[in-house]
Structures are given as structure tokens and as C-alpha cells.
Design a protein around this motif. Structure first.
Motif, PDB file in Angstrom:
ATOM      1  N   PHE A  53      29.867  61.796  12.426  1.00  0.00           N
ATOM      2  CA  PHE A  53      30.663  62.447  13.467  1.00  0.00           C
ATOM      3  C   PHE A  53      31.744  61.515  13.990  1.00  0.00           C
ATOM      4  N   TRP A  54      31.376  60.287  14.355  1.00  0.00           N
ATOM      5  CA  TRP A  54      32.357  59.348  14.896  1.00  0.00           C
ATOM      6  C   TRP A  54      33.217  58.713  13.814  1.00  0.00           C
ATOM      7  N   GLY A  55      32.868  58.927  12.558  1.00  0.00           N
ATOM      8  CA  GLY A  55      33.690  58.446  11.451  1.00  0.00           C
ATOM      9  C   GLY A  55      34.751  59.447  11.035  1.00  0.00           C
ATOM     10  N   GLY A  56      34.957  60.474  11.817  1.00  0.00           N
ATOM     11  CA  GLY A  56      35.989  61.461  11.521  1.00  0.00           C
ATOM     12  C   GLY A  56      35.461  62.642  10.734  1.00  0.00           C
ATOM     13  N   TYR A  57      34.255  63.072  11.041  1.00  0.00           N
ATOM     14  CA  TYR A  57      33.621  64.232  10.383  1.00  0.00           C
ATOM     15  C   TYR A  57      33.503  64.020   8.881  1.00  0.00           C
ATOM     16  N   TYR A  90      26.769  67.369   2.454  1.00  0.00           N
ATOM     17  CA  TYR A  90      27.000  68.337   3.511  1.00  0.00           C
ATOM     18  C   TYR A  90      28.313  68.055   4.217  1.00  0.00           C
ATOM     19  N   ASN A  91      28.947  69.121   4.713  1.00  0.00           N
ATOM     20  CA  ASN A  91      30.210  69.043   5.447  1.00  0.00           C
ATOM     21  C   ASN A  91      30.005  69.545   6.863  1.00  0.00           C
ATOM     22  N   PHE A  92      30.830  69.053   7.767  1.00  0.00           N
ATOM     23  CA  PHE A  92      30.894  69.617   9.105  1.00  0.00           C
ATOM     24  C   PHE A  92      31.714  70.901   9.015  1.00  0.00           C
ATOM     25  N   ASN A  93      31.318  71.929   9.737  1.00  0.00           N
ATOM     26  CA  ASN A  93      32.095  73.168   9.714  1.00  0.00           C
ATOM     27  C   ASN A  93      33.010  73.236  10.946  1.00  0.00           C
ATOM     28  N   PHE A  94      33.736  74.331  11.071  1.00  0.00           N
ATOM     29  CA  PHE A  94      34.709  74.475  12.149  1.00  0.00           C
ATOM     30  C   PHE A  94      34.048  74.408  13.524  1.00  0.00           C
ATOM     31  N   LYS A  95      32.876  75.012  13.681  1.00  0.00           N
ATOM     32  CA  LYS A  95      32.168  74.992  14.964  1.00  0.00           C
ATOM     33  C   LYS A  95      31.830  73.558  15.390  1.00  0.00           C
TER      34      LYS A  95
END
Length: 101
Positions: free
Chosen positions: A20-24, A36-41
Motif C-alpha cells: 500500500f505505501w509502496g504505491g499500490y 494480486y492487484n489493488f482495485n479502484f476501491k
């Protein structure tokens, strides 16, 4: 904590927080190496965390009567502390997408 869709291994807090703090950045399951990827939410929640920590910082800065350097230092410390603590609390709200690649 969320679990891997393939092997049901729970994601560690440390991996999610660091990503998260590494820029998603994408991250992998420690057991089966599924990506896995971070999504828009999740990105929206991250933006709210930064905005809310800035708002808290401004309120704290304006609550005290100090000279400008002291106010800015206090505001910076308040922003860092609130940003770290709010982002730690928000990791349970994240939902990730399995990378299909």
C-alpha cells in the motif's frame, strides 16, 4: 484478513501495508505465489486516508498558538502519525483482484 483465492492462505498485514505505501504495488501470496492487484476501491480508500490525515493535521495545527515553524512541525508530526495509524486501520477494508496474467 483477506485470504488467497487459490490456496486460502491469509495475506500478512506486513505485505499488504508495505505494498500500500509502496504505491499500490502488486504483491504475491507467500504460499502459492499468485499475484494480486489493488482495485479502484482500495485506491479510493487510500486517498481518503491521506485526505483525512491532512484534515486532522490542519485541525491540530490551528488548535495551538505557536510561531509558524512550531506549527508546521506539529502539523507534519500529526500528519505522519495519523496517516500511519489510519492506513493501518484501513487495511482490513481492502479487497484485492487476482492478476489474470
Amino acid at each position: 484478513m483477506k485470504k488467497c483465492e487459490k490456496c486460502k492462505t491469509p495475506f500478512s498485514f506486513r505485505i499488504i501495508y508495505k505494498s500500500f505505501w509502496g504505491g499500490y504495488k502488486n504483491f504475491a501470496c507467500t504460499n502459492c505465489q499468485s499475484h494480486y492487484n489493488f482495485n479502484f476501491k482500495d485506491r479510493l480508500i487510500g486517498g481518503l486516508v491521506v485526505g483525512l490525515s491532512t484534515f486532522i493535521s490542519v485541525i491540530i495545527m490551528n488548535s495551538f498558538v505557536f510561531e509558524i515553524i512550531s506549527k508546521l512541525s506539529l502539523g507534519l508530526v500529526a500528519m505522519v502519525v495519523s496517516g500511519i495509524s489510519l492506513s493501518a486501520l484501513s487495511t482490513s477494508l481492502f479487497s484485492f483482484e487476482l492478476d489474470k496474467k
